[in-house]
Write a protein that holds these residues in place. Structure first.
Motif, short mmCIF file in Angstrom:
data_model
loop_
_atom_site.label_atom_id
_atom_site.label_comp_id
_atom_site.label_asym_id
_atom_site.label_seq_id
_atom_site.Cartn_x
_atom_site.Cartn_y
_atom_site.Cartn_z
N ALA A 91 5.91 -59.96 -55.94
CA ALA A 91 5.75 -60.48 -57.30
C ALA A 91 6.32 -61.89 -57.43
CB ALA A 91 6.43 -59.54 -58.30
N PHE A 92 5.56 -62.75 -58.13
CA PHE A 92 6.03 -64.08 -58.55
C PHE A 92 6.33 -64.00 -60.03
CE2 PHE A 92 4.55 -65.30 -54.54
CZ PHE A 92 4.69 -66.66 -54.30
N ASP A 93 7.50 -64.46 -60.43
CA ASP A 93 7.88 -64.42 -61.84
C ASP A 93 8.24 -65.82 -62.32
OD1 ASP A 93 8.66 -63.69 -64.37
OD2 ASP A 93 10.60 -62.85 -63.76
N ASN A 94 7.29 -66.47 -63.00
CA ASN A 94 7.49 -67.83 -63.56
C ASN A 94 8.03 -68.81 -62.52
OD1 ASN A 94 6.64 -67.46 -66.29
ND2 ASN A 94 8.52 -66.28 -66.66
N VAL A 95 7.39 -68.84 -61.37
CA VAL A 95 7.85 -69.69 -60.27
C VAL A 95 7.37 -71.12 -60.46
CG1 VAL A 95 7.57 -70.18 -57.80
CG2 VAL A 95 8.04 -67.83 -58.57
N SER A 96 8.30 -72.05 -60.36
CA SER A 96 7.99 -73.48 -60.35
C SER A 96 8.60 -74.10 -59.11
CB SER A 96 8.55 -74.17 -61.60
OG SER A 96 7.93 -73.66 -62.77
N PHE A 97 7.91 -75.09 -58.56
CA PHE A 97 8.39 -75.69 -57.31
C PHE A 97 7.79 -77.07 -57.12
CE2 PHE A 97 7.48 -76.65 -52.83
CZ PHE A 97 8.77 -76.70 -52.34
N GLY A 98 8.59 -77.97 -56.51
CA GLY A 98 8.11 -79.29 -56.12
C GLY A 98 8.77 -79.72 -54.84
N SER A 108 11.46 -66.61 -59.73
CA SER A 108 11.85 -65.82 -58.56
C SER A 108 10.63 -65.21 -57.89
CB SER A 108 12.83 -64.72 -58.96
OG SER A 108 12.19 -63.79 -59.84
N ILE A 109 10.79 -64.93 -56.60
CA ILE A 109 9.80 -64.17 -55.84
C ILE A 109 10.51 -62.92 -55.35
CG2 ILE A 109 8.22 -64.18 -53.86
CD1 ILE A 109 8.28 -67.24 -53.96
N THR A 110 9.92 -61.76 -55.61
CA THR A 110 10.58 -60.51 -55.22
C THR A 110 9.67 -59.66 -54.34
OG1 THR A 110 9.80 -59.38 -57.22
CG2 THR A 110 11.97 -60.44 -57.32
N VAL A 111 10.32 -58.89 -53.47
CA VAL A 111 9.62 -57.90 -52.64
C VAL A 111 10.24 -56.55 -52.96
CG1 VAL A 111 9.16 -57.08 -50.31
CG2 VAL A 111 9.09 -59.54 -50.80
N ASP A 112 9.43 -55.67 -53.49
CA ASP A 112 9.91 -54.33 -53.89
C ASP A 112 11.13 -54.44 -54.82
OD1 ASP A 112 7.94 -53.41 -52.21
OD2 ASP A 112 9.30 -53.13 -50.51
N GLY A 113 11.11 -55.45 -55.68
CA GLY A 113 12.16 -55.62 -56.67
C GLY A 113 13.36 -56.43 -56.21
N THR A 114 13.39 -56.82 -54.92
CA THR A 114 14.51 -57.60 -54.39
C THR A 114 14.11 -59.07 -54.24
OG1 THR A 114 15.33 -55.69 -53.15
CG2 THR A 114 16.13 -57.86 -52.47
N ASP A 115 14.92 -59.97 -54.78
CA ASP A 115 14.66 -61.40 -54.62
C ASP A 115 14.66 -61.75 -53.14
OD1 ASP A 115 14.96 -64.31 -54.54
OD2 ASP A 115 15.44 -64.18 -56.68
#
Length: 576
Positions: free
Chosen positions: A338-345, A393-400
């Motif tokens: 899951a991606f949750d409001n991810v911003s990056f530059g 944040s990016i999470t895998v199975d709920g873990t960042d």
């Protein structure tokens, strides 16, 4: 550039290489004994010349002089070997530390630094430190002992003549100090220029096909010659200083020698000084002159080593990637990404991705579509944690994923890029790259080869899987390199599969088989696909359309055709 590194920093760097202090002390002790032996020779020579009447004793004295000289030389040889071994061991461990550090640095460092400059740090800078420890430092120790011992003996022999010798000391310091400082600045600039030039040369040689294809020889000739001439300029500056330093020092020393010979000859004729003492005095004088010229060289090399130390400490002090921990390797299932409001530059003032939110589940095929530069490959880079997100944040199975050890995360990701990276070595080396021998069998390799449709060309090669592919796989075609990359992903058996136009380099016949194999590989996994050809993603469970770093649409192919204008235009351009 000011030298911010001190002797303390240099010694601390050496200490971290676990210097064998006992062996080092033994080397210095033997150097001391050898130097003392060389200091005895002039005294024995004095005794021989000043006259012992018996022929037997004179012969014995000659034998003693030769024995002391040979023993001194032998001890110097043993001491040199010991100190050279210590220096080589230090440089071995230092290079290992720097190399290990490079492997732990984040991708951002390599984005900003030419590979040739990093190579120069591992090879050239460490070699400078090695030379100081192995060669120049032993010479310094020997020289200091020799000078102190010779000066003491000279004052014992004749203090009046010894005072004449000290005329050279203030004159030498006035000459050596400013020239030494200037040489230090030039040497440090030469190190920087050498690193930059190494980077240019390595970059050019690695892309020689580009140079040839676009007639870039003239441009590269100009660029290479600019670097070569810059190195030549620094080399000539060093030569100019040495051209001043050597003759001036030689003239000063010759002036002192002439004074001593003149004054000593007068004393000998008056009978107030023996001929043996005169000869011994000259021998000791030469034992002082040689180290004095060497001290100037040591000062230059020492400053070079401080510059190299500063660069190496700078690399060793850089922040590493996230932690590695094999104990958690089996705890990652990749059921939900899951991606949750991810911003990056890539640059702090230029954002590439803007508030990206999405979810990909196991047994799902999720595709990313959009124009070039919209941020699709950046999403893959963030999942691999080549970079960390700036926000969200990016999470895998709920873990960042920032809380997941990197090797645990990456062990479960299979990434097939648009152009698969190939290392020099054999085809087998490339397919099994990154895996320990106990993690696969020969049957697994053969299966990966067949499922990736690589067997078609591998079976035609004389050496089969043991065929050397050349640097960067230059002996293989683009399609062959791509199929090896796919075979590598098959063998890794990841839980998350990321495909960035994985079949783009294949002909239509190969693509058909590889696509079928990829369809098999996708079963039971979380699958992410970047595609420019929409035919490969029409059946995806979810398609995200990216434009300028924003998700402007999501849904199935049919839903996007109906509701997303840009996606519909993309589809019409490809299918009519």
């Amino acid at each position: 550039m000011d030298n911010k590194t001190s002797l303390k920093d240099f010694l601390e760097l050496i200490r971290q290489t676990r210097l064998n202090k006992g062996l080092f002390a033994a080397g210095i002790f033997l150097t001391l004994i050898g130097t003392i032996g060389s200091l005895i020779v002039p005294l024995l020579t004095q005794s021989f010349i000043d006259g012992y009447d018996t022929e037997l004793f004179s012969t014995g004295l000659i034998a003693l002089i030769i024995a002391v000289f040979v023993l001194s030389a032998a001890l110097d040889g043993v001491a040199y070997y010991i100190l050279a071994r210590i220096g080589q061991t230090i440089i071995l461990r230092l290079r290992e530390r720097v190399w290990d550090k490079f492997l732990k640095l984040p991708i951002r460092y390599f984005d900003q630094t030419k590979s040739g400059e990093s190579v120069s740090r591992v090879v050239n800078d460490t070699a400078i430190i090695k030379d100081l420890i192995t060669s120049h430092f032993p010479q310094l120790i020997s020289g200091i002992i020799s000078v102190i011992g010779a000066v003491i003996i000279l004052f014992i022999l004749d203090w009046r003549m010894s005072l004449i010798m000290f005329i050279a000391v203030p004159v030498s310091l006035v000459i050596i100090m400013p020239l030494g400082r200037k040489m230090s600045r030039i040497s440090r600039a030469l190190q920087d220029e050498t690193a930059a030039f190494t980077g240019v040369i390595q970059e050019t040689l690695s892309e020689m096909r580009l140079v040839k294809s676009f007639n870039g020889e003239a441009y590269e000739r100009k660029r290479g010659r600019t670097g070569i001439r810059s190195l030549y300029g620094y080399g000539m500056k060093e030569a100019t200083i040495n051209a001043f330093l050597s003759p001036i020092m030689g003239t000063v020393m010759m002036f002192v020698i002439i004074l001593i010979i003149g004054y000593g000859g007068l004393r000998v004729s008056e009978g107030t000084l023996s001929m043996g003492t005169m000869v011994a005095f000259l021998l000791y004088l030469f034992q002082i002159i040689m180290p004095m010229t060497m001290f100037a060289m040591f000062f230059t090399e020492y400053n070079k080593a401080l510059g190299a130390t500063e660069r190496i400490i700078g690399i060793l002090g850089k922040e590493e990637e996230g932690a590695q921990d094999n104990t958690l390797e089996t705890s990652l299932d990749f059921k939900i990404l899951a991606f949750d409001n991810v911003s990056f530059g890539y640059d702090p003032d230029k954002e590439i991705l803007h508030q990206i939110s999405l979810t990909a589940n196991s047994n799902q095929k999720v595709a990313f579509v959009g124009p070039s530069g919209s941020g699709k490959s950046t999403i893959f880079a963030l999942i691999e944690r080549y970079y960390d997100v700036d926000a969200g944040s990016i999470t895998v199975d709920g873990t960042d994923i920032r809380d997941i050890p990197l090797n645990t995360l990456r062990r479960q990701i299979g990434y097939v890029a648009q152009e698969s990276a190939i290392i020099s070595g054999t085809i087998r080396d490339n397919i099994t790259y990154g895996l320990e021998s106990h993690e696969y069998t020969e049957a697994d390799v053969e299966l990966a080869v067949r499922r990736s449709y690589s067997h078609e060309f591998i079976e035609m090669l004389d050496q089969g899987l043991d065929t050397e592919v050349g640097e960067r796989g230059i002996k293989l075609s683009g399609g062959q390199r791509q199929r090896i990359g796919i075979a590598r992903a098959f063998l890794k058996d990841p839980k998350l599969l990321m495909l960035d136009e994985a079949t783009a380099s294949l002909d239509s016949r190969s693509e058909k088989f590889v696509q079928e194999a990829l369809d098999d590989l996708m079963q039971g996994r979380t699958v992410l696909v970047i595609a420019h050809r929409l035919s490969t993603i029409i059946n995806s469970d979810r398609i995200f359309f990216l434009d300028n770093g924003y998700i402007t649409g999501e849904g199935t192919h049919r839903e996007l055709i109906e509701n997303h204008t840009m996606y519909r235009i993309f589809t019409e351009q490809q299918f009519g």
